[in-house]
Write a protein that holds these residues in place. Structure first.
Motif, PDB file in Angstrom:
ATOM      1  N   THR A 177       0.833  -1.204   0.000  1.00  0.00           N
ATOM      2  CA  THR A 177       0.000   0.000   0.000  1.00  0.00           C
ATOM      3  C   THR A 177       0.864   1.248   0.000  1.00  0.00           C
ATOM      4  O   THR A 177       1.829   1.346   0.764  1.00  0.00           O
ATOM      5  N   LEU A 178       0.488   2.199  -0.866  1.00  0.00           N
ATOM      6  CA  LEU A 178       1.130   3.504  -0.907  1.00  0.00           C
ATOM      7  C   LEU A 178       0.120   4.557  -0.490  1.00  0.00           C
ATOM      8  O   LEU A 178      -0.955   4.674  -1.094  1.00  0.00           O
ATOM      9  N   LEU A 179       0.435   5.305   0.558  1.00  0.00           N
ATOM     10  CA  LEU A 179      -0.393   6.422   0.990  1.00  0.00           C
ATOM     11  C   LEU A 179       0.276   7.712   0.520  1.00  0.00           C
ATOM     12  O   LEU A 179       1.469   7.926   0.779  1.00  0.00           O
ATOM     13  N   ASP A 192      -1.919  11.446  10.381  1.00  0.00           N
ATOM     14  CA  ASP A 192      -2.812  10.281  10.343  1.00  0.00           C
ATOM     15  C   ASP A 192      -2.359   9.270   9.298  1.00  0.00           C
ATOM     16  O   ASP A 192      -2.574   8.059   9.466  1.00  0.00           O
ATOM     17  N   LEU A 193      -1.767   9.740   8.212  1.00  0.00           N
ATOM     18  CA  LEU A 193      -1.288   8.814   7.181  1.00  0.00           C
ATOM     19  C   LEU A 193      -0.196   7.911   7.748  1.00  0.00           C
ATOM     20  O   LEU A 193      -0.161   6.703   7.474  1.00  0.00           O
ATOM     21  N   GLU A 194       0.688   8.489   8.534  1.00  0.00           N
ATOM     22  CA  GLU A 194       1.755   7.689   9.151  1.00  0.00           C
ATOM     23  C   GLU A 194       1.169   6.690  10.144  1.00  0.00           C
ATOM     24  O   GLU A 194       1.609   5.522  10.203  1.00  0.00           O
ATOM     25  N   LEU A 195       0.186   7.121  10.928  1.00  0.00           N
ATOM     26  CA  LEU A 195      -0.439   6.213  11.885  1.00  0.00           C
ATOM     27  C   LEU A 195      -1.129   5.056  11.177  1.00  0.00           C
ATOM     28  O   LEU A 195      -1.068   3.908  11.643  1.00  0.00           O
ATOM     29  N   MET A 196      -1.788   5.345  10.058  1.00  0.00           N
ATOM     30  CA  MET A 196      -2.429   4.274   9.296  1.00  0.00           C
ATOM     31  C   MET A 196      -1.394   3.310   8.735  1.00  0.00           C
ATOM     32  O   MET A 196      -1.552   2.086   8.810  1.00  0.00           O
ATOM     33  N   ALA A 197      -0.329   3.850   8.163  1.00  0.00           N
ATOM     34  CA  ALA A 197       0.697   3.002   7.567  1.00  0.00           C
ATOM     35  C   ALA A 197       1.340   2.078   8.595  1.00  0.00           C
ATOM     36  O   ALA A 197       1.689   0.930   8.281  1.00  0.00           O
ATOM     37  N   GLU A 198       1.486   2.575   9.818  1.00  0.00           N
ATOM     38  CA  GLU A 198       2.073   1.744  10.868  1.00  0.00           C
ATOM     39  C   GLU A 198       1.215   0.530  11.183  1.00  0.00           C
ATOM     40  O   GLU A 198       1.736  -0.497  11.652  1.00  0.00           O
TER      41      GLU A 198
END
Length: 234
Positions: A177-179, A192-198
């Motif tokens: 997945t790429l955000l 929030d993008l970093e939190l989701m990616a984690e």
């Protein structure tokens, strides 16, 4: 095919409109637009770049464009529509590229049907956690609507008080997945993008600084290059 170049399928009693381009071979790419837009929003360099090696489909989500406006707009409805769309076209596994609202549809689908997602691109996506203070449900604007305003109303309620599983099950997304974030000009919290990616097993974040929320429109070539590089990674 309609005068606007769209085709339709029916699934779950709903007529869905879509546009298609590209090769007959390759992993299909399905593009999912943001709230208030339709599949036309994706026309540009991304489609031109993908169409040489992939079949490309741009769907009008329910309540938008030439698809039906049934009045029911739960996120599970959108996920079911996407599943039915893939089934009707005989697509077993797809690359999903979603912007904003469409990206939420994409990752909720990837939670429910991980075996059907090859790769996932989430442009300026939203973290489905409770909003505090909650947003007000907006009144419809005057004039002829470009989409069913009830989508906006029901989305606001779901965004304020989302189903906890939508956040908890990010770990169930198995596809790479790429955000893509638009940087400090976006209204969305970029952290929030970093939190989701984690929470996702195979995810990373890139930021296209200065692009804001409409990354693929404001910086089309940079967005296209980021997507192509991601899709060709081994």
């Amino acid at each position: 095919m309609s005068e606007n170049g769209t085709q339709t399928v029916r699934t779950g009693g709903i007529r869905l409109s879509y546009r298609s381009w590209g090769a007959e071979e390759g992993v299909p790419v399905v593009l999912l637009h943001c709230l208030g837009e339709d599949g036309e929003d994706w026309r540009g360099p991304l489609i031109s770049a993908l169409a040489g090696t992939h079949p490309v489909y741009a769907l009008d989500l329910r309540g938008h464009g030439e698809s039906d406006w049934p009045g029911s707009y739960g996120m599970d409805d959108f996920v079911a529509d996407l599943r039915g769309f893939l089934d009707e076209l005989g697509i077993g596994k797809a690359i999903l590229v979603g912007h904003s609202f469409g990206s939420v549809v994409a990752y909720l689908f990837a939670q429910e049907h991980p075996q059907r997602v090859e790769r996932l691109v989430l442009e300026e996506t939203g973290a489905m956690r409770p909003v505090r203070p909650p947003q007000e449900v907006p009144e419809p604007p005057p004039g002829t609507p470009l989409f069913d305003w009830e989508v906006k109303a029901q989305w606001t309620r779901q965004r304020n008080d989302p189903d906890p599983r939508w956040w908890d099950r990010l770990q169930d997304i198995t596809a790479p997945t790429l955000l893509v974030g638009g940087g400090d000009r976006s209204h969305l919290p970029q952290e929030d993008l970093e939190l989701m990616a984690e929470r996702m097993p195979q995810a990373r974040v890139i930021t296209i600084d200065g692009a804001g929320h409409l990354v693929h429109e404001a910086r089309p070539m940079e967005f296209t290059r980021a997507v192509l590089d991601f899709l060709t990674e081994s």
